[in-house]
Design a protein around this motif. Structure first.
Motif, PDB file in Angstrom:
ATOM      1  N   TYR A   1      41.062  34.671  49.369  1.00 48.29           N
ATOM      2  CA  TYR A   1      40.338  34.721  48.412  1.00 48.29           C
ATOM      3  C   TYR A   1      39.733  33.498  47.716  1.00 48.29           C
TER       4      TYR A   1
ATOM      5  N   ARG B   1      33.779  37.389  42.103  1.00 51.45           N
ATOM      6  CA  ARG B   1      34.772  38.106  42.683  1.00 51.45           C
ATOM      7  C   ARG B   1      34.363  39.840  42.806  1.00 51.45           C
ATOM      8  N   GLU B   2      33.473  40.336  41.594  1.00 50.34           N
ATOM      9  CA  GLU B   2      32.913  41.437  41.821  1.00 50.34           C
ATOM     10  C   GLU B   2      32.115  41.938  42.891  1.00 50.34           C
TER      11      GLU B   2
ATOM     12  N   SER C   1      33.691  42.344  46.284  1.00 46.21           N
ATOM     13  CA  SER C   1      34.979  43.018  46.158  1.00 46.21           C
ATOM     14  C   SER C   1      34.847  43.977  47.091  1.00 46.21           C
TER      15      SER C   1
ATOM     16  N   ILE D   1      37.390  42.978  51.965  1.00 45.18           N
ATOM     17  CA  ILE D   1      38.695  42.839  51.725  1.00 45.18           C
ATOM     18  C   ILE D   1      39.332  41.931  52.742  1.00 45.18           C
TER      19      ILE D   1
END
Ligand code: FES
Ligand code: FES
Length: 218
Positions: free
Chosen positions: A203, A190-191, A194, A197
């Motif tokens: 997601y 996720r990081e 990031s 978008i």
């Protein structure tokens, strides 16, 4: 008035700050977005300075002559007609324009084409074909990692390069032990993703697709 009085000192500081602000503004470099805007908006246009640039795109040598303010994104889309790479924000905020340059993912809207002489560039069109999808493309299809699909080319290019970054031992912002090889947890993915978008909010399915290609997240 005594020049050492507090008021005079304040005035002097203020003058210095104003002067400093003016000179800083005068010396500020234009951003890539400003340059690209000048190149494409007649009302703010300054005369074009043309330059030749050669790079490899999806395994093929390409030679262009472009306005030096042309972003790599516009060179790909407008000059080479590789419209798989998308323009979302055009300001480095959405990741829709992500391509892989010399093995590293970058936002192609934030860099000028002429800065990439001799580079090896991979766009979504170069990752796979409709008959032979790249494993990441196939996983996105299998796990429904998209809805409208606008962010998807950037997500896939980013995910492919991100997994290579992990293999290369490059830490992320949330890596706890910088001396250890990166492990790939859902939080890490996720990081690391990031910067891409998804306005449709796909997601969790994107994560499932990356999980499959990575061979399972920790
Ligand atoms: Fe490049 Fe949004 S279009 S980051
Ligand atoms: Fe629509 Fe991501 S699938 S923005």
């Amino acid at each position: 008035m005594d020049k050492d009085s507090p008021l005079e000192t304040r005035v002097s500081r203020r003058k210095v700050l104003i002067a400093g602000g003016v000179s800083a503004a005068a010396g500020a470099l234009p951003t890539v977005a400003t340059l690209a805007n000048e190149a494409t908006t007649p009302s703010v246009a300054r005369p074009a300075v043309m330059s030749k640039v050669q790079f490899e795109v999806n395994g093929k040598p390409r030679a262009l002559e472009v306005d030096t303010r042309t972003t790599l994104l516009d060179a790909l889309r407008e000059h080479l007609r590789l419209t798989g790479t998308k323009k979302g924000c055009d300001h480095g905020q959405c990741g829709a324009c992500t391509v892989i340059v010399d093995g590293r993912r970058i936002n192609s809207c934030l860099t000028l084409a002429v800065m990439h002489e001799g580079a090896r560039i991979t766009t979504i069109e170069g990752l796979g074909t409709p008959d032979r999808l790249h494993p990441m493309q196939a996983a996105f299809v299998k796990h429904d990692g998209y809805q409208c699909g606008y962010c998807t080319p950037g997500q896939i290019c980013s995910a492919v390069a991100m997994l290579q970054e992990v293999k290369d031992g490059i830490p992320s912002h949330v890596t706890e032990d910088l001396t250890a090889r990166s492990t790939l947890s859902a939080a890490e993915v996720r990081e690391r993703m990031s910067g891409n978008i998804c306005r449709c909010g796909a997601y969790s399915n994107i994560l499932d697709a990356i999980d499959e290609v990575a061979g399972g997240l920790a």
